[in-house]
Structure formats: structure tokens, C-alpha cells
Motif scaffolding. Structure first.
Motif, PDB file in Angstrom:
ATOM      1  N   ASN A 250     -20.802  26.167  -9.908  1.00 63.01           N
ATOM      2  CA  ASN A 250     -19.825  26.319 -10.757  1.00 63.01           C
ATOM      3  C   ASN A 250     -20.357  26.125 -12.296  1.00 63.01           C
ATOM      4  O   ASN A 250     -21.770  26.109 -12.551  1.00 63.01           O
ATOM      5  CB  ASN A 250     -18.561  25.414 -10.269  1.00 63.01           C
ATOM      6  N   THR A 251     -19.508  25.756 -13.085  1.00 58.70           N
ATOM      7  CA  THR A 251     -20.188  25.440 -14.425  1.00 58.70           C
ATOM      8  C   THR A 251     -20.921  24.595 -14.473  1.00 58.70           C
ATOM      9  O   THR A 251     -22.216  24.769 -15.172  1.00 58.70           O
ATOM     10  CB  THR A 251     -18.688  24.885 -15.227  1.00 58.70           C
ATOM     11  N   ASN A 252     -21.220  23.518 -14.089  1.00 64.76           N
ATOM     12  CA  ASN A 252     -22.287  22.243 -14.056  1.00 64.76           C
ATOM     13  C   ASN A 252     -22.611  21.698 -12.920  1.00 64.76           C
ATOM     14  O   ASN A 252     -23.239  20.670 -13.080  1.00 64.76           O
ATOM     15  CB  ASN A 252     -21.534  21.332 -15.445  1.00 64.76           C
ATOM     16  N   ALA A 253     -22.500  22.276 -11.949  1.00 61.40           N
ATOM     17  CA  ALA A 253     -22.716  21.435 -10.654  1.00 61.40           C
ATOM     18  C   ALA A 253     -23.105  22.614  -9.568  1.00 61.40           C
ATOM     19  O   ALA A 253     -22.809  23.790  -9.684  1.00 61.40           O
ATOM     20  CB  ALA A 253     -21.579  20.762  -9.789  1.00 61.40           C
ATOM     21  N   PHE A 254     -23.766  22.254  -8.619  1.00 59.36           N
ATOM     22  CA  PHE A 254     -24.197  23.255  -7.380  1.00 59.36           C
ATOM     23  C   PHE A 254     -23.765  22.543  -5.963  1.00 59.36           C
ATOM     24  O   PHE A 254     -23.585  21.092  -5.873  1.00 59.36           O
ATOM     25  CB  PHE A 254     -25.918  23.177  -7.327  1.00 59.36           C
ATOM     26  N   ALA A 255     -23.431  23.283  -5.035  1.00 62.45           N
ATOM     27  CA  ALA A 255     -23.301  22.574  -3.682  1.00 62.45           C
ATOM     28  C   ALA A 255     -24.123  23.293  -2.604  1.00 62.45           C
ATOM     29  O   ALA A 255     -24.299  24.798  -2.737  1.00 62.45           O
ATOM     30  CB  ALA A 255     -21.760  22.756  -3.379  1.00 62.45           C
ATOM     31  N   ALA A 256     -24.705  22.574  -1.760  1.00 65.81           N
ATOM     32  CA  ALA A 256     -25.749  23.302  -0.872  1.00 65.81           C
ATOM     33  C   ALA A 256     -25.129  23.191   0.662  1.00 65.81           C
ATOM     34  O   ALA A 256     -24.751  22.012   0.903  1.00 65.81           O
ATOM     35  CB  ALA A 256     -27.239  22.757  -0.950  1.00 65.81           C
ATOM     36  N   LEU A 257     -24.952  23.971   1.461  1.00 57.37           N
ATOM     37  CA  LEU A 257     -24.604  24.167   2.871  1.00 57.37           C
ATOM     38  C   LEU A 257     -25.721  23.985   3.724  1.00 57.37           C
ATOM     39  O   LEU A 257     -26.637  24.911   3.719  1.00 57.37           O
ATOM     40  CB  LEU A 257     -23.769  25.174   3.201  1.00 57.37           C
TER      41      LEU A 257
END
Length: 97
Positions: A69-76
Motif C-alpha cells: 500500500n502507500t508505505n507498507a508491504f504484506a507477504a503471504l
């Protein structure tokens, strides 16, 4: 390429990006590359997710997808685990979830 401090310099991770990259995800401040091995390589602005050192031990293998998103990541990961990093106010810290 990119603005100074916002992913313009990947030289610190260039060797890790030389082969095996299957996907590159970006946000407003950083990049995350997913490799065929399931490893994630990040660079760019520290607060925008360019520094994943706080979760690096969880991003060495088994990641199947990444979103940002704007300033973060998420990994699955394969087993269903979600790993996040970046700005805590925009989702980079899921330790309380």
C-alpha cells in the motif's frame, strides 16, 4: 530510477536481484522483489518498507505473494502466515492482530 531515497538505488541488493526474480511490487516509497525461491528482497525508503530487516528471517523462503500500500508491504507465505513491514500506521506492523 525513482526519487532519491525512494527506491532509486538498489546497489545494496543488486547481487540478490541478479537472478530468480519473478515479481516486483512497489509502493510510494520502496520496492519488494519476490524470487522463485520464495525469498523477498527489499530496497528504498526505510519507513516505506525498503528496510525489511525486522522481519528478514521470515522472508528468506516460502513467500508466495506480496502486496503493498502507500508505505507498507504484506507477504503471504505457503502455510498461510502473513508477514508485514514498513510504516506501522499504514499496516506495516501486524504484531497486535
Amino acid at each position: 530510477w525513482g526519487g532519491r531515497g525512494f527506491g532509486d538505488d538498489s546497489s545494496s541488493v543488486a547481487a540478490r536481484l541478479a537472478r530468480g526474480v519473478t515479481t516486483i511490487i512497489s509502493n510510494h516509497r520502496a520496492f519488494a522483489a519476490l524470487k522463485a525461491s520464495g525469498e523477498v528482497v527489499t530496497w528504498g525508503d526505510y519507513f516505506g518498507g525498503g528496510d525489511s530487516s525486522s522481519v528478514a528471517d521470515r522472508l528468506t523462503e516460502g513467500v508466495t505473494s506480496i502486496t503493498g500500500n502507500t508505505n507498507a508491504f504484506a507477504a503471504l507465505k505457503i502455510a498461510g502466515e502473513v508477514v508485514t513491514w514498513g510504516d506501522a500506521e499504514t499496516g506495516g506492523d501486524c504484531s497486535v492482530v
